[in-house]
Every structure is written in C-alpha cells, then in structure tokens.
Design a protein around this motif. Structure first.
Motif, mmCIF file in Angstrom:
data_model
loop_
_atom_site.group_PDB
_atom_site.id
_atom_site.type_symbol
_atom_site.label_atom_id
_atom_site.label_comp_id
_atom_site.label_asym_id
_atom_site.label_seq_id
_atom_site.Cartn_x
_atom_site.Cartn_y
_atom_site.Cartn_z
ATOM 1 N N ASN A 262 -4.065 9.566 -10.037
ATOM 2 C CA ASN A 262 -3.352 8.206 -9.852
ATOM 3 C C ASN A 262 -3.409 7.507 -11.168
ATOM 4 O O ASN A 262 -4.584 7.414 -11.884
ATOM 5 N N ASN B 236 1.532 8.636 -9.325
ATOM 6 C CA ASN B 236 0.642 9.761 -8.862
ATOM 7 C C ASN B 236 1.358 11.074 -9.363
ATOM 8 O O ASN B 236 2.673 11.279 -9.231
ATOM 9 N N TRP C 63 2.625 1.857 -10.416
ATOM 10 C CA TRP C 63 1.834 2.759 -10.055
ATOM 11 C C TRP C 63 2.267 4.108 -10.013
ATOM 12 O O TRP C 63 3.677 4.389 -10.247
ATOM 13 N N GLY D 178 0.775 -1.179 0.119
ATOM 14 C CA GLY D 178 -0.056 -0.007 -0.058
ATOM 15 C C GLY D 178 0.888 1.112 0.114
ATOM 16 O O GLY D 178 1.911 1.119 0.570
ATOM 17 N N VAL D 179 0.403 2.271 -0.495
ATOM 18 C CA VAL D 179 1.181 3.355 -0.690
ATOM 19 C C VAL D 179 0.318 4.533 -0.385
ATOM 20 O O VAL D 179 -0.896 4.969 -0.945
ATOM 21 N N SER D 180 0.752 5.938 0.025
ATOM 22 C CA SER D 180 0.124 6.702 0.443
ATOM 23 C C SER D 180 0.690 8.097 -0.037
ATOM 24 O O SER D 180 1.954 7.926 0.490
ATOM 25 N N VAL D 181 0.687 8.901 -0.729
ATOM 26 C CA VAL D 181 1.076 10.109 -1.308
ATOM 27 C C VAL D 181 0.423 11.350 -0.676
ATOM 28 O O VAL D 181 -0.755 11.497 -1.004
ATOM 29 N N ALA D 182 1.158 11.966 0.273
ATOM 30 C CA ALA D 182 0.765 13.229 0.760
ATOM 31 C C ALA D 182 1.567 14.632 0.373
ATOM 32 O O ALA D 182 2.523 14.409 0.032
ATOM 33 N N SER D 183 0.943 15.587 0.552
ATOM 34 C CA SER D 183 1.502 16.939 0.320
ATOM 35 C C SER D 183 0.956 17.913 1.239
ATOM 36 O O SER D 183 -0.224 17.921 1.628
#
Length: 102
Positions: free
Chosen positions: A84, A93, A91, A64-69
C-alpha cells in the motif's frame, strides 16, 4: 516475496511520490506501474511462475477502502505480496501474484 515487495515499494514511490490525484491520469499511472513491476519481477528470473499484477489507485477523500482478492491456487507453491502507498492526495494498492505453472 521480499524482493518483489521491494520492487513494488520503489516503483510506487518513483511513480506516485510527489503526484496529486487527477482522475484523467490515474489510468496511465496504473498501466505504467503495473508494467514496470511486472517487467522487474520477470527480470528476477523465477522459473515456471506466471506473474500477475493488480494495481488500484484512488483519491484521498476521508473515506475507508478495502481491497480484496480471491484465488484458487496451490498453497505449496503459489504466493503473493501486497503493498500500500499513500500521500496527501491519493492512495494506491498493488498486489502481485506468483502462480506456479507446470
């Protein structure tokens, strides 16, 4: 944001649609995707906005991957879109920020 989203979706599909993940090529893909999106967004001629593009690519490996800013900005004028993309081996983003400048 909808026109920018369409640009991101198209560029991601064109660049990564049939590619298999290969770590040595990922940096080049990121640069090409970022430059293509930034160029096309700038061609929309949205005045007084600085365009910032962030691209992340990774390998699909049952994770699982979460990309945040986080940004400090004016919610009245500034905006962003995030897109995405996934295929069988990778994958991606893309986040595009439009920051109003005086």
């Amino acid at each position: 944001p909808s026109a920018v989203r369409e640009i991101c979706e198209r560029v991601l599909l064109d660049e990564l649609g049939c590619k298999d993940y290969f770590e040595d090529n990922a940096k080049e893909w990121i640069i090409n995707i970022g430059n293509a999106i930034k160029s096309e967004v700038k061609s929309l001629n949205i005045p007084r906005y600085k365009v910032i593009v962030q691209v992340t690519i990774g390998q699909m490996k049952d994770q699982g991957v979460s990309v945040a800013s986080r940004c400090l900005w004016d919610i009245t004028f500034d905006n962003y879109t995030a897109v995405n993309f996934t295929n069988a081996s990778l994958w991606a983003n893309v986040m595009v920020f439009g920051v109003y400048t005086d």
